[in-house]
Design a protein around this motif. Structure first.
Motif, mmCIF file in Angstrom:
data_model
loop_
_atom_site.group_PDB
_atom_site.id
_atom_site.type_symbol
_atom_site.label_atom_id
_atom_site.label_comp_id
_atom_site.label_asym_id
_atom_site.label_seq_id
_atom_site.Cartn_x
_atom_site.Cartn_y
_atom_site.Cartn_z
ATOM 1 N N VAL A 21 54.570 -33.348 2.122
ATOM 2 C CA VAL A 21 54.126 -33.152 0.736
ATOM 3 C C VAL A 21 53.472 -31.778 0.584
ATOM 4 C CG1 VAL A 21 52.449 -33.949 -1.000
ATOM 5 C CG2 VAL A 21 53.900 -35.604 0.215
ATOM 6 N N THR A 22 52.599 -31.432 1.532
ATOM 7 C CA THR A 22 51.931 -30.129 1.491
ATOM 8 C C THR A 22 52.955 -29.006 1.607
ATOM 9 O OG1 THR A 22 49.948 -31.097 2.463
ATOM 10 C CG2 THR A 22 50.135 -28.698 2.558
ATOM 11 N N TYR A 23 53.938 -29.184 2.461
ATOM 12 C CA TYR A 23 55.016 -28.201 2.640
ATOM 13 C C TYR A 23 55.734 -27.961 1.309
ATOM 14 C CZ TYR A 23 59.631 -26.441 3.945
ATOM 15 O OH TYR A 23 60.783 -25.718 4.009
ATOM 16 N N GLN A 24 56.031 -29.015 0.591
ATOM 17 C CA GLN A 24 56.757 -28.885 -0.677
ATOM 18 C C GLN A 24 55.970 -28.096 -1.720
ATOM 19 O OE1 GLN A 24 59.924 -29.693 -1.366
ATOM 20 N NE2 GLN A 24 60.119 -30.316 0.760
ATOM 21 N N SER A 25 54.657 -28.153 -1.659
ATOM 22 C CA SER A 25 53.840 -27.443 -2.642
ATOM 23 C C SER A 25 53.397 -26.064 -2.155
ATOM 24 C CB SER A 25 52.619 -28.278 -3.029
ATOM 25 O OG SER A 25 51.770 -28.447 -1.917
ATOM 26 N N ALA A 26 53.789 -25.686 -0.950
ATOM 27 C CA ALA A 26 53.396 -24.389 -0.383
ATOM 28 C C ALA A 26 54.254 -23.271 -0.969
ATOM 29 C CB ALA A 26 53.547 -24.424 1.135
ATOM 30 N N THR A 34 56.425 -22.469 8.214
ATOM 31 C CA THR A 34 56.086 -23.790 8.752
ATOM 32 C C THR A 34 57.281 -24.719 8.960
ATOM 33 O OG1 THR A 34 55.613 -24.619 6.528
ATOM 34 C CG2 THR A 34 53.751 -23.775 7.806
ATOM 35 N N LYS A 35 58.430 -24.392 8.427
ATOM 36 C CA LYS A 35 59.599 -25.278 8.515
ATOM 37 C C LYS A 35 59.967 -25.646 9.956
ATOM 38 C CE LYS A 35 63.313 -27.335 6.805
ATOM 39 N NZ LYS A 35 63.308 -28.765 6.991
ATOM 40 N N PRO A 36 60.027 -24.703 10.901
ATOM 41 C CA PRO A 36 60.380 -25.090 12.271
ATOM 42 C C PRO A 36 59.404 -26.104 12.886
ATOM 43 C CG PRO A 36 60.582 -22.718 12.015
ATOM 44 C CD PRO A 36 59.915 -23.249 10.776
ATOM 45 N N MET A 37 58.119 -25.933 12.629
ATOM 46 C CA MET A 37 57.128 -26.858 13.184
ATOM 47 C C MET A 37 57.195 -28.220 12.494
ATOM 48 S SD MET A 37 55.788 -25.571 15.746
ATOM 49 C CE MET A 37 54.226 -26.255 16.178
ATOM 50 N N MET A 67 44.302 -37.665 15.851
ATOM 51 C CA MET A 67 45.383 -37.797 14.874
ATOM 52 C C MET A 67 44.824 -37.965 13.464
ATOM 53 S SD MET A 67 48.595 -37.690 14.324
ATOM 54 C CE MET A 67 49.265 -37.804 15.969
ATOM 55 N N LYS A 68 43.760 -38.743 13.328
ATOM 56 C CA LYS A 68 43.138 -38.916 12.013
ATOM 57 C C LYS A 68 42.613 -37.592 11.488
ATOM 58 C CE LYS A 68 41.861 -43.755 12.524
ATOM 59 N NZ LYS A 68 40.756 -44.712 12.683
ATOM 60 N N GLU A 69 42.019 -36.793 12.362
ATOM 61 C CA GLU A 69 41.499 -35.476 11.969
ATOM 62 C C GLU A 69 42.641 -34.562 11.516
ATOM 63 O OE1 GLU A 69 39.446 -31.687 14.165
ATOM 64 O OE2 GLU A 69 38.858 -33.681 14.840
ATOM 65 N N LEU A 70 43.744 -34.598 12.239
ATOM 66 C CA LEU A 70 44.895 -33.769 11.875
ATOM 67 C C LEU A 70 45.466 -34.176 10.520
ATOM 68 C CD1 LEU A 70 46.696 -33.487 15.312
ATOM 69 C CD2 LEU A 70 45.672 -31.626 13.995
ATOM 70 N N ARG A 71 45.453 -35.465 10.238
ATOM 71 C CA ARG A 71 45.960 -35.928 8.948
ATOM 72 C C ARG A 71 45.176 -35.296 7.804
ATOM 73 N NH1 ARG A 71 45.604 -41.924 8.301
ATOM 74 N NH2 ARG A 71 44.125 -41.626 6.653
ATOM 75 N N ASN A 72 43.877 -35.150 7.986
ATOM 76 C CA ASN A 72 43.056 -34.510 6.963
ATOM 77 C C ASN A 72 43.373 -33.024 6.835
ATOM 78 O OD1 ASN A 72 41.713 -36.892 6.355
ATOM 79 N ND2 ASN A 72 40.158 -36.537 7.908
ATOM 80 N N LYS A 73 43.702 -32.376 7.938
ATOM 81 C CA LYS A 73 43.961 -30.932 7.919
ATOM 82 C C LYS A 73 45.266 -30.570 7.215
ATOM 83 C CE LYS A 73 41.361 -29.561 11.998
ATOM 84 N NZ LYS A 73 41.440 -28.988 13.342
ATOM 85 N N VAL A 74 46.275 -31.425 7.291
ATOM 86 C CA VAL A 74 47.557 -31.056 6.687
ATOM 87 C C VAL A 74 47.533 -31.142 5.166
ATOM 88 C CG1 VAL A 74 48.912 -31.656 8.726
ATOM 89 C CG2 VAL A 74 48.646 -33.337 6.903
ATOM 90 N N ASN A 75 46.432 -31.571 4.597
ATOM 91 C CA ASN A 75 46.310 -31.612 3.147
ATOM 92 C C ASN A 75 46.199 -30.221 2.543
ATOM 93 O OD1 ASN A 75 46.421 -34.398 2.752
ATOM 94 N ND2 ASN A 75 44.269 -34.626 3.244
ATOM 95 N N GLU A 76 45.805 -29.247 3.326
ATOM 96 C CA GLU A 76 45.600 -27.900 2.823
ATOM 97 C C GLU A 76 46.775 -27.017 3.215
ATOM 98 O OE1 GLU A 76 41.821 -26.316 4.089
ATOM 99 O OE2 GLU A 76 40.993 -28.329 4.195
ATOM 100 N N ALA A 77 47.429 -26.425 2.228
ATOM 101 C CA ALA A 77 48.588 -25.579 2.509
ATOM 102 C C ALA A 77 48.225 -24.419 3.424
ATOM 103 C CB ALA A 77 49.186 -25.054 1.200
ATOM 104 N N ALA A 78 47.047 -23.862 3.259
ATOM 105 C CA ALA A 78 46.637 -22.719 4.075
ATOM 106 C C ALA A 78 46.505 -23.086 5.545
ATOM 107 C CB ALA A 78 45.313 -22.151 3.565
ATOM 108 N N ALA A 79 46.160 -24.316 5.829
ATOM 109 C CA ALA A 79 45.968 -24.751 7.201
ATOM 110 C C ALA A 79 47.183 -25.493 7.756
ATOM 111 C CB ALA A 79 44.741 -25.658 7.285
ATOM 112 N N LEU A 80 48.261 -25.578 6.976
ATOM 113 C CA LEU A 80 49.412 -26.387 7.367
ATOM 114 C C LEU A 80 50.020 -25.938 8.683
ATOM 115 C CD1 LEU A 80 51.344 -28.699 6.739
ATOM 116 C CD2 LEU A 80 52.724 -27.087 5.411
ATOM 117 N N GLN A 81 50.232 -24.649 8.872
ATOM 118 C CA GLN A 81 50.878 -24.176 10.098
ATOM 119 C C GLN A 81 50.029 -24.492 11.328
ATOM 120 O OE1 GLN A 81 52.192 -20.122 9.986
ATOM 121 N NE2 GLN A 81 53.316 -20.301 11.884
ATOM 122 N N THR A 82 48.740 -24.242 11.242
ATOM 123 C CA THR A 82 47.844 -24.543 12.359
ATOM 124 C C THR A 82 47.793 -26.042 12.619
ATOM 125 O OG1 THR A 82 46.508 -22.612 11.825
ATOM 126 C CG2 THR A 82 45.473 -24.291 13.197
#
Length: 95
Positions: A21-26, A34-37, A67-82
């Motif tokens: 979802v975050t990828y689609q709005s980036a 970020t597509k390869p990852m 894993m729960k922490e990572l789920r929160n991080k992918v909400n932000e487009a700026a942090a998506l790649q990391t």
């Protein structure tokens, strides 16, 4: 199957869905970066689900928390790649 494994897979699925979802709005630049990852994360998630059937994986409480922490991080487009890099790294522990 351990409860931790079931919880990890459930959170991994949610993390991947949120990353998509975050990828689609980036921006297009972020999508290209970020597509390869994102694709790698999807492949690893399928592999993890397959290994779940073999019951050959041990998952700790710390893995579930990460894993729960990572789920929160992918909400932000700026942090998506990391976040995707960390997500792939965590999944690779089990695949």
């Amino acid at each position: 199957m351990s409860d931790n494994l079931q919880t990890l897979i459930m959170n991994a699925e949610r993390t991947y869905q949120q990353a998509a979802v975050t990828y689609q709005s980036a921006s297009i630049d972020q999508q290209v970066a970020t597509k390869p990852m994102l694709d790698k994360a999807g492949e690893l998630l399928v592999s993890l689900q397959t290994k779940q059937l073999q019951s050959a994986i041990t998952v700790s409480d710390q893995d579930v928390a990460e894993m729960k922490e990572l789920r929160n991080k992918v909400n932000e487009a700026a942090a998506l790649q990391t976040a995707l890099t960390s997500f792939v790294s965590l999944l690779m522990k089990f695949v």
